[in-house]
Every structure is written in structure tokens, then in C-alpha cells.
Design a protein around this motif. Structure first.
Motif, short mmCIF file in Angstrom:
data_model
loop_
_atom_site.label_atom_id
_atom_site.label_comp_id
_atom_site.label_asym_id
_atom_site.label_seq_id
_atom_site.Cartn_x
_atom_site.Cartn_y
_atom_site.Cartn_z
N ALA A 64 0.82 -1.22 0.00
CA ALA A 64 0.00 0.00 0.00
C ALA A 64 0.85 1.27 0.00
O ALA A 64 0.46 2.28 -0.58
CB ALA A 64 -0.93 0.00 1.20
N ASP A 65 2.00 1.22 0.64
CA ASP A 65 2.83 2.42 0.75
C ASP A 65 3.49 2.81 -0.56
O ASP A 65 3.71 3.99 -0.82
CB ASP A 65 3.91 2.24 1.84
N THR A 66 3.83 1.82 -1.38
CA THR A 66 4.55 2.13 -2.62
C THR A 66 3.64 2.12 -3.85
O THR A 66 4.11 2.36 -4.95
CB THR A 66 5.71 1.13 -2.83
N ASN A 67 2.35 1.84 -3.65
CA ASN A 67 1.40 1.80 -4.77
C ASN A 67 0.13 2.59 -4.44
O ASN A 67 -0.97 2.04 -4.41
CB ASN A 67 1.08 0.34 -5.10
N PRO A 68 0.29 3.91 -4.22
CA PRO A 68 -0.85 4.72 -3.76
C PRO A 68 -1.99 4.84 -4.76
O PRO A 68 -3.14 5.02 -4.36
CB PRO A 68 -0.22 6.09 -3.48
N ASP A 69 -1.71 4.73 -6.05
CA ASP A 69 -2.77 4.88 -7.05
C ASP A 69 -3.82 3.78 -6.91
O ASP A 69 -5.03 4.04 -6.90
CB ASP A 69 -2.20 4.85 -8.48
N THR A 70 -3.36 2.54 -6.80
CA THR A 70 -4.29 1.41 -6.68
C THR A 70 -5.03 1.47 -5.35
O THR A 70 -6.24 1.23 -5.30
CB THR A 70 -3.52 0.08 -6.82
N VAL A 71 -4.32 1.82 -4.29
CA VAL A 71 -4.94 1.92 -2.97
C VAL A 71 -6.08 2.95 -2.98
O VAL A 71 -7.18 2.68 -2.51
CB VAL A 71 -3.88 2.29 -1.90
N SER A 72 -5.82 4.12 -3.57
CA SER A 72 -6.87 5.15 -3.57
C SER A 72 -7.99 4.80 -4.56
O SER A 72 -9.16 5.08 -4.29
CB SER A 72 -6.29 6.53 -3.84
N ARG A 73 -7.66 4.14 -5.68
CA ARG A 73 -8.68 3.77 -6.66
C ARG A 73 -9.75 2.87 -6.03
O ARG A 73 -10.92 2.96 -6.34
CB ARG A 73 -8.05 3.06 -7.86
N TYR A 74 -9.32 1.99 -5.12
CA TYR A 74 -10.26 1.04 -4.51
C TYR A 74 -10.65 1.43 -3.08
O TYR A 74 -11.29 0.65 -2.38
CB TYR A 74 -9.71 -0.39 -4.60
N GLY A 75 -10.28 2.62 -2.66
CA GLY A 75 -10.72 3.14 -1.37
C GLY A 75 -10.24 2.34 -0.17
O GLY A 75 -10.94 2.23 0.84
N VAL A 76 -9.04 1.78 -0.28
CA VAL A 76 -8.50 0.97 0.82
C VAL A 76 -8.00 1.90 1.92
O VAL A 76 -7.16 2.77 1.68
CB VAL A 76 -7.35 0.07 0.31
N LEU A 77 -8.54 1.74 3.12
CA LEU A 77 -8.20 2.61 4.24
C LEU A 77 -7.47 1.88 5.36
O LEU A 77 -6.79 2.51 6.16
CB LEU A 77 -9.49 3.24 4.81
N SER A 78 -7.62 0.58 5.46
CA SER A 78 -7.02 -0.18 6.56
C SER A 78 -6.18 -1.32 6.00
O SER A 78 -6.48 -1.85 4.94
CB SER A 78 -8.11 -0.79 7.44
N MET A 79 -5.14 -1.68 6.75
CA MET A 79 -4.31 -2.83 6.39
C MET A 79 -4.50 -3.90 7.45
O MET A 79 -4.57 -3.56 8.62
CB MET A 79 -2.83 -2.46 6.34
N PRO A 80 -4.53 -5.15 7.08
CA PRO A 80 -4.61 -5.62 5.70
C PRO A 80 -6.06 -5.56 5.19
O PRO A 80 -7.00 -5.78 5.96
CB PRO A 80 -4.16 -7.07 5.82
N THR A 81 -6.19 -5.26 3.92
CA THR A 81 -7.48 -5.40 3.25
C THR A 81 -7.33 -6.48 2.20
O THR A 81 -6.34 -6.50 1.47
CB THR A 81 -7.91 -4.07 2.59
N LEU A 82 -8.28 -7.39 2.18
CA LEU A 82 -8.31 -8.45 1.17
C LEU A 82 -9.47 -8.14 0.24
O LEU A 82 -10.59 -7.90 0.69
CB LEU A 82 -8.54 -9.81 1.84
N MET A 83 -9.17 -8.11 -1.06
CA MET A 83 -10.21 -7.80 -2.03
C MET A 83 -10.20 -8.87 -3.11
O MET A 83 -9.13 -9.27 -3.58
CB MET A 83 -9.92 -6.42 -2.62
N VAL A 84 -11.37 -9.34 -3.48
CA VAL A 84 -11.47 -10.33 -4.55
C VAL A 84 -11.98 -9.63 -5.80
O VAL A 84 -12.97 -8.90 -5.76
CB VAL A 84 -12.43 -11.48 -4.17
N PHE A 85 -11.27 -9.86 -6.90
CA PHE A 85 -11.66 -9.31 -8.20
C PHE A 85 -12.08 -10.45 -9.10
O PHE A 85 -11.43 -11.49 -9.14
CB PHE A 85 -10.48 -8.57 -8.84
N ARG A 86 -13.18 -10.25 -9.81
CA ARG A 86 -13.62 -11.23 -10.80
C ARG A 86 -13.94 -10.45 -12.07
O ARG A 86 -14.69 -9.49 -12.05
CB ARG A 86 -14.86 -11.98 -10.30
N GLN A 87 -13.33 -10.88 -13.18
CA GLN A 87 -13.52 -10.22 -14.48
C GLN A 87 -13.32 -8.71 -14.39
O GLN A 87 -14.10 -7.93 -14.92
CB GLN A 87 -14.90 -10.57 -15.05
N GLY A 88 -12.27 -8.32 -13.66
CA GLY A 88 -11.89 -6.91 -13.59
C GLY A 88 -12.65 -6.07 -12.60
O GLY A 88 -12.39 -4.88 -12.47
N GLU A 89 -13.60 -6.67 -11.87
CA GLU A 89 -14.41 -5.91 -10.91
C GLU A 89 -14.21 -6.43 -9.49
O GLU A 89 -14.16 -7.64 -9.28
CB GLU A 89 -15.90 -6.04 -11.26
#
Length: 116
Positions: A64-89
């Protein structure tokens, strides 16, 4: 100290689209940070889940610290966050460390069927 779950690829802002959004199987992304205690607890769990679900679920980590664009795009506020993506969503989001058994139960509805 760099937190790495064994057998889990690391993705970055630069390759997130190709590695996660463009992936065929569902993808579990762990948003992690080196300073995060619960992330250290979760690393062996994520490794075990990656092994157990190989071929049905792709598992990756992103710092999260070195990839702020992805973190902010998905609204990640807490660590650890686990997110599942299916077909790009993003289809599921979970925050905090958890034992392997609980994580597998939480992932059961997004796992590809065996032999699919």
C-alpha cells in the motif's frame, strides 16, 4: 522488514491492470504494508490459501505504501485489506487478519469450481 507471503506474487500500480483486472480466474489481492502487525500475522495464511486454491484463485499482494494509485482507486483505508476481483471488478472486500479456515469459508462463493 518486507512482508512477503510465500508463493504469492507481488503486484504494483504499473502491472495491476494486467495481473489482476485482466486475469482469468478470480484474484485475491492482499493490500499490505511493512509496518502493519496484522499483515505479518496474515502472511502465512495468505500463503496457505494460495497453495490450497491453486488453479481456482490467483493470489497476489500489493504494498500500500509504494502503490498509492491502486490503494486510492479502490478506497483501501485499513491494512490488511483483502479484495477479490472477478472479471476486472471488485466483488468482495474483507478487512483485518483472520485464520485460514475463516478466510476459505469467506472465499468459497468466489472460488472457481474444481476442474472448471
Amino acid at each position: 522488514m518486507k512482508i512477503r507471503a510465500e508463493g504469492v506474487a507481488e503486484v504494483t500500480d504499473a502491472d495491476f491492470t494486467a495481473e489482476v483486472l485482466g486475469a482469468e480466474p478470480p484474484v485475491l489481492v492482499e493490500f499490505t504494508a511493512d509496518w502493519c502487525g496484522p499483515c505479518r500475522q496474515l502472511a502465512p495464511v495468505v500463503s496457505a490459501v494460495a497453495k490450497e486454491t491453486a488453479g481456482r484463485l490467483k493470489v497476489v499482494q500489493i504494498d500500500a505504501d509504494t502503490n498509492p494509485d491502486t490503494v486510492s482507486r479502490y478506497g483501501v483505508l485499513s491494512m490488511p485489506t483483502l479484495m477479490v476481483f472477478r472479471q476486472g471488478e471488485p466483488v468482495k472486500s474483507m478487512v483485518g487478519a483472520r485464520p485460514k479456515r475463516r478466510l476459505l469459508v469467506e472465499l468459497s462463493d468466489v472460488l472457481e469450481p474444481v476442474g472448471a
